[in-house]
Design a protein around this motif. Structure first.
Motif, PDB file in Angstrom:
ATOM      1  N   MET B   1       0.758  -1.314   0.093  1.00 21.83           N
ATOM      2  CA  MET B   1       0.101   0.003   0.037  1.00 21.83           C
ATOM      3  C   MET B   1       0.912   1.351  -0.293  1.00 21.83           C
ATOM      4  SD  MET B   1      -3.441   0.612   2.124  1.00 21.83           S
ATOM      5  CE  MET B   1      -2.468   0.729   3.775  1.00 21.83           C
ATOM      6  N   TRP B 221       4.704   4.361 -21.947  1.00 28.20           N
ATOM      7  CA  TRP B 221       3.921   3.390 -21.159  1.00 28.20           C
ATOM      8  C   TRP B 221       2.925   2.525 -22.190  1.00 28.20           C
ATOM      9  CZ3 TRP B 221       5.070   8.198 -18.830  1.00 28.20           C
ATOM     10  CH2 TRP B 221       5.439   7.971 -17.523  1.00 28.20           C
ATOM     11  N   ARG B 222       3.222   2.538 -23.406  1.00 26.17           N
ATOM     12  CA  ARG B 222       2.315   1.837 -24.390  1.00 26.17           C
ATOM     13  C   ARG B 222       3.133   0.958 -25.214  1.00 26.17           C
ATOM     14  NH1 ARG B 222      -0.778   2.426 -21.082  1.00 26.17           N
ATOM     15  NH2 ARG B 222      -2.919   3.138 -20.943  1.00 26.17           N
ATOM     16  N   PHE B 227       8.315  -0.260 -22.481  1.00 26.37           N
ATOM     17  CA  PHE B 227       8.213  -1.292 -21.318  1.00 26.37           C
ATOM     18  C   PHE B 227       9.586  -1.863 -21.098  1.00 26.37           C
ATOM     19  CE2 PHE B 227       7.599  -5.683 -19.425  1.00 26.37           C
ATOM     20  CZ  PHE B 227       6.660  -5.399 -18.682  1.00 26.37           C
ATOM     21  N   ARG B 230      11.504   0.841 -19.154  1.00 21.77           N
ATOM     22  CA  ARG B 230      11.325   1.122 -17.870  1.00 21.77           C
ATOM     23  C   ARG B 230      11.867   0.061 -16.789  1.00 21.77           C
ATOM     24  NH1 ARG B 230       5.980   1.176 -16.585  1.00 21.77           N
ATOM     25  NH2 ARG B 230       5.548   0.291 -18.832  1.00 21.77           N
ATOM     26  N   ALA B 231      11.632  -1.097 -17.565  1.00 22.90           N
ATOM     27  CA  ALA B 231      12.183  -2.303 -16.796  1.00 22.90           C
ATOM     28  C   ALA B 231      13.781  -2.393 -16.485  1.00 22.90           C
ATOM     29  CB  ALA B 231      12.039  -3.773 -17.587  1.00 22.90           C
ATOM     30  N   LYS B 234      14.531   0.128 -13.696  1.00 20.54           N
ATOM     31  CA  LYS B 234      14.060   0.017 -12.591  1.00 20.54           C
ATOM     32  C   LYS B 234      15.079  -1.202 -12.031  1.00 20.54           C
ATOM     33  CE  LYS B 234      10.346   2.337 -11.587  1.00 20.54           C
ATOM     34  NZ  LYS B 234      10.323   3.456 -11.010  1.00 20.54           N
ATOM     35  N   SER B 235      15.743  -2.024 -12.763  1.00 20.09           N
ATOM     36  CA  SER B 235      16.375  -3.181 -12.227  1.00 20.09           C
ATOM     37  C   SER B 235      17.159  -4.023 -13.554  1.00 20.09           C
ATOM     38  CB  SER B 235      15.368  -4.417 -11.720  1.00 20.09           C
ATOM     39  OG  SER B 235      16.161  -5.386 -11.532  1.00 20.09           O
ATOM     40  N   SER B 237      19.375  -6.024 -13.439  1.00 20.85           N
ATOM     41  CA  SER B 237      19.595  -7.672 -13.295  1.00 20.85           C
ATOM     42  C   SER B 237      18.344  -8.355 -13.863  1.00 20.85           C
ATOM     43  CB  SER B 237      19.832  -8.106 -11.995  1.00 20.85           C
ATOM     44  OG  SER B 237      18.919  -7.330 -10.778  1.00 20.85           O
ATOM     45  N   ALA B 238      17.131  -7.769 -13.278  1.00 26.65           N
ATOM     46  CA  ALA B 238      15.763  -8.388 -13.854  1.00 26.65           C
ATOM     47  C   ALA B 238      15.745  -8.241 -15.297  1.00 26.65           C
ATOM     48  CB  ALA B 238      14.862  -7.643 -13.269  1.00 26.65           C
ATOM     49  N   LEU B 357       0.230   9.333   7.376  1.00 24.52           N
ATOM     50  CA  LEU B 357       0.225   8.054   8.222  1.00 24.52           C
ATOM     51  C   LEU B 357      -0.399   8.299   9.476  1.00 24.52           C
ATOM     52  CD1 LEU B 357       1.761   5.844   6.879  1.00 24.52           C
ATOM     53  CD2 LEU B 357       3.370   6.229   8.661  1.00 24.52           C
ATOM     54  N   ARG B 361      -3.957   6.641  10.665  1.00 30.14           N
ATOM     55  CA  ARG B 361      -3.840   5.966  12.141  1.00 30.14           C
ATOM     56  C   ARG B 361      -4.964   6.591  13.001  1.00 30.14           C
ATOM     57  NH1 ARG B 361       1.662   5.876  13.537  1.00 30.14           N
ATOM     58  NH2 ARG B 361       2.639   4.017  12.672  1.00 30.14           N
TER      59      ARG B 361
END
Lengths: 527, 367
Positions: B1, B221-222, B227, B230-231, B234-235, B237-238, B357, B361
């Protein structure tokens, strides 16, 4: 909540009136919205080996980090030997007699054993006087607790079992009376683990208090006097080890009945799908990681690769998955796979019907910041089925994702949620849903249940068996011997980049596999 | 979340950062003995009070949209392209060469050709740093900074030795042929009978910048490439696990980024100056970094942030003109905005996250 057995956990030989070595009262800690520890109370008697067991994310490590001064509790009190103690940092923890052996050792690789032990505990500005005193002191401790180490050996040249002993010696050198070990057997062979347990029992006999954090039920049963179970940040039970069973502990950890054994029919192997011959990998440091590996996997069977982490299993998976270059020959469905060319990559493997569930799902299998639906298409974004001409068919992928998340019971089933917001088990289910539902001819699986809660382990194992029963070939790599024994139809043991031998799960035991994992072939006898 | 609702992340945080920057700017103006309220009035009327002001604001914004998008595209691949300045400089050269090459009969023919020229030159200027990063691991921040200097030197050489008309003392190219002059917003809106200042330099490039926003959004984004980009961002190695080639992503992302920077030249070189002069980019390449940071690397955010910086540029110029506030102070204000919206983002973000936060709460406790 389970009825609490005698909470003080009296071990043999402890004085009944002595205050507990450690007492935690009402410890709470929250990280943002996550309540990592909720009103935890714990009492560990002097001279006891106390186990703390729980699933990943249950709050074990947080609790120990509070005890070692890495985190400050939001509420609660710590008493050491009956005296309220404030532990704002690790220096204070050491002063209070607490030593910690981390899962990942904190040693300087190119320092000697002695230098590592002294590091941070030097007496003065000049090293020389410290060193000669330290050498004497270290030898005394090592003799007292029967932990043989060569003070002058370099860390990078000794094995992991020995490195762990150095970590323990480091704590003892700092006069630790309370020793916390976090998942200490993760990197050890079964024989090394046994040796560690002998050391722990020896320490206990000398009056040291030991806290053992683990998720392995077997270890808890074997070595602890008392055990506490944590679930979702709460301490759900503290029981005497002698009065409980693995089944009961598992149920306490998960909150429901769990099947610890994998249920499966005998394999119906078909023709050979994967044929690997003389595979060799040399890494960037010019070290040979695979030294001529040959193996075969047939349709409808699971070949399990057992071994201590770092003996070439990762390289084997990475070569087959198209990540690492190699020499040798790999055939899938009788067709030679290109291992070195420009197009030897993950995509070319996927196009040949090889799916790969990588060992490290957070670094490789998933993009943690991507949503679930983006992760479900990750690796297959080139597939025409996921595209409308120039653009990706995001709506279609999301519809597919919803179905896959439902079939693999990913919770919560929200395809817009980022991967990092799922628990370890659900992250793994996302990866498995993606790779298994491609209906591959060959599935490569690395550490399928690492960091996965027990409830999800059951589900993941069932899915892998189902794929086998559908006539697919599966190559399983795991450092969990139980998992290898439970899932595999054949077991190959890797050591130092070689296959040491193949066994059938019904005709071998942990002892034999453990010896093979340590590089001892039966001819040489037990060490 | 997520800790905060999305609106707080994309609207509230930048807004508060901006207000803080303005508050400190006001203190500075007070400190030199001027009236901040009057200054704000002057800036706003100067930038938005007339179609002339709007015309300049949008002209500057057009530059910043191009360089902001350029930075954003590279940023999605985790590449810090600090070389927009040089790439836009070379883009100007490309546009100038195209415009001077032929006696263009009509701008509608000249513009696409100039766009190709500008984008190609900009992309070419990004290629070498990209190649060095992809194949040799030379850090792109270092190489692109160096290429900014080399780009300025190249332009200098070209203007002095090649493009300068004979007999001219001015290190500038000849004026572009009239067939390359782009229609201004005055002319475009005039077709619909809407009056707009004739003197303002905003031109058809503004519409192309908006179109570029849409195309970049689609790309990121399309498309498959977006894709994968962006991948990779972000990473890495991935990405390698998935069979995405890092070298390919680095090079193509930088070519697109450089191309977008180069495209800026249709606005400042072809649209306004109508000839190539020294230092025509005037720091827009660096402003693009702040624009992309503030716009969260999203084309809509980039467009809005570009408008804000267009306002600061135009309003600041007015301020210097009418209030005897030194020109340097405008730079101070712009610097504060960059500092607060870009570099100090977390300073504002963390307390707001904590606030949300605490609110959640107490809401839960109240249930």
């Amino acid at each position: 909540m389970k009825d609490l057995a005698d909470n003080s956990g009296q071990p043999s030989g402890a004085m009944p009136d002595a205050p507990p070595a450690i007492e935690l009262r009402g410890i709470s800690k929250a990280f943002g919205p996550v309540q990592a520890n909720k009103d935890i109370s714990l009492s560990v008697a002097k001279g006891a080996i106390h186990g703390i067991i729980g699933e990943n994310g249950a709050g074990k490590s947080t609790l120990m980090s509070i005890l070692y001064g890495f985190y400050k509790a939001d509420a609660g009190e710590i008493l050491i030997n009956g005296a309220p103690t404030d532990i704002p940092d690790s220096q204070a923890a050491i002063a209070a007699g607490i030593g910690m052996v981390f899962q990942h050792f904190k040693l300087v690789e190119n320092f000697s054993v002695l230098e590592n032990v002294v590091l941070g505990a030097e007496d003065g500005a000049l090293l020389r006087t410290t060193m000669s005193k330290a050498r004497k002191h270290l030898t005394e401790i090592a003799e007292e607790y029967e932990m043989n180490v060569d003070p002058d050996a370099l860390i990078e040249e000794i094995g992991v079992g020995m490195q762990q002993r150095v970590e323990i010696l480091k704590s003892l050198y700092r006069h630790a009376d309370i020793l916390i070990l976090d998942e200490p057997t993760g990197v050890l062979t079964p024989a090394e683990a046994d040796h560690l347990f002998r050391i722990l029992r020896g320490l206990k006999d000398e009056g040291k208090t030991i806290i053992l954090i683990t998720h392995k039920l077997r270890e808890i049963m074997e070595v602890t006097d008392t055990v506490s179970v944590m679930r979702r940040g709460e301490m759900t039970a503290t029981v005497k080890t002698a009065e409980t069973s693995p089944e009961e502990l598992a149920e306490l950890m998960v909150g429901r009945k769990v099947l610890l054994r994998v249920d499966k029919k005998p394999a119906q192997p078909g023709e050979t799908i994967l044929k690997v011959s003389d595979l060799r990998v040399v890494d960037d440091d010019n070290v040979e990681r695979l030294k001529g590996v040959s193996l075969q996997v047939r349709a409808g069977e699971i070949l399990g690769i057992a071994g201590v982490a770092g003996n070439g299993q990762s390289e084997l998976l990475n070569v087959l998955g198209g990540i690492t270059r190699a020499t040798g020959s790999v055939q899938v469905n009788g067709q030679e796979i290109d291992l070195t060319g420009k197009h030897s990559d993950g995509r070319s493997r996927r196009e040949r019907g090889i799916s790969h569930v990588p060992e490290d799902r957070q670094r490789a299998g998933l993009i943690m910041d991507f949503s679930a639906w983006e992760n479900i298409v990750f690796g297959y974004q080139w597939d025409p089925a996921c595209n409308n001409g120039m653009l990706m068919d995001n709506d279609g992928i999301r519809r597919e994702t919803a179905g896959k998340m439902e079939r693999f019971d990913v919770r919560p089933p929200d395809c817009y949620l980022a991967a990092k917001s799922f628990s370890g088990g659900n992250q793994q289910k996302i990866v498995l849903a993606r790779e298994i539902e491609r209906n591959p001819d060959l599935l490569l699986v690395g550490q399928p249940t690492r960091g996965v809660d027990i409830g999800a382990i059951e589900f993941i194992h069932q899915r892998i068996i189902e794929l086998r029963d559908a006539g697919k070939a599966i190559l399983l790599v795991s450092v969990e011997l139980d998992e290898i024994m439970g899932l595999s139809d054949r077991i190959a043991v890797m050591f130092d980049g070689r296959i040491m031998g193949e066994r059938l799960p019904g005709e071998t035991d942990e002892r034999e596999l453990g010896l093979l994992m340590a590089g001892v072939t039966s001819g040489e006898g037990a060490a | 979340m997520d800790v905060m609702p999305k609106w707080a992340d994309v609207v509230l945080v930048p807004l508060i950062s901006l207000l803080l920057a303005f508050a400190i700017s006001a203190l500075v103006i007070l400190g030199i003995g001027k009236d901040p309220v009057e200054a704000v009035k002057l800036m706003v009327t100067g930038a938005f009070g007339s179609t002339y002001g709007w015309g300049y604001t949008l002209f500057y914004a057009t530059n910043f949209i191009f360089t902001g998008l350029a930075f954003a595209v590279a940023s999605h691949a985790s590449l810090f392209n600090i070389g927009s300045e040089g790439q836009a400089t070379l883009g100007g050269l490309g546009v100038a060469l195209v415009c001077l090459a032929l006696p263009w009969p009509h701008w509608a023919l000249a513009l696409p050709a100039a766009m190709i020229g500008g984008a190609l030159f900009g992309a070419a200027w990004a290629f070498l740093p990209a190649w060095l990063q992809a194949k040799r691991g030379s850090h792109i921040v270092i190489t692109t900074i160096m290429f900014n200097f080399i780009g300025a030197a190249v332009l200098n050489y070209m203007l002095v030795n090649v493009l300068r008309p004979e007999g001219s003392q001015d290190p500038a190219s000849a004026n572009f042929p009239p067939g390359t002059n782009l229609p201004t917003l005055h002319e475009i809106l005039g077709v619909f009978g809407i009056p707009f200042s004739k003197a303002a330099p905003v031109n058809v490039s503004f519409l192309i910048a908006l179109l570029a926003c849409v195309l970049v959004w689609l790309l990121i984004w399309r498309t498959r490439f977006g894709f994968e980009l962006r991948a990779f961002g972000k990473s890495e190695s991935a990405a390698v696990y998935a069979g995405i080639s890092p070298a390919r992503i680095i090079i193509v992302a930088m070519l697109i980024s450089g191309g977008l920077s180069g495209l800026m030249a249709i606005n400042n070189v072809m649209g306004e100056a109508e000839r190539l002069v020294l230092n025509s980019v005037e720091g827009a390449g660096f402003i693009g970094i702040a624009v992309a940071l503030m716009g969260r690397n999203h084309p809509v955010g980039v467009a809005l942030a570009a408008l804000l910086f267009g306002f600061l540029y135009q309003g600041g110029a007015e301020l210097a003109l009418w209030m005897s506030i030194p020109r340097e102070l405008i730079v101070v204000i712009q610097g504060l905005v960059i500092l607060f919206t870009g570099a100090l983002d977390n300073m504002v973000r963390m307390p707001i996250e904590k606030l949300f936060l605490a609110m959640r709460r107490s809401a839960k406790a109240g249930e």
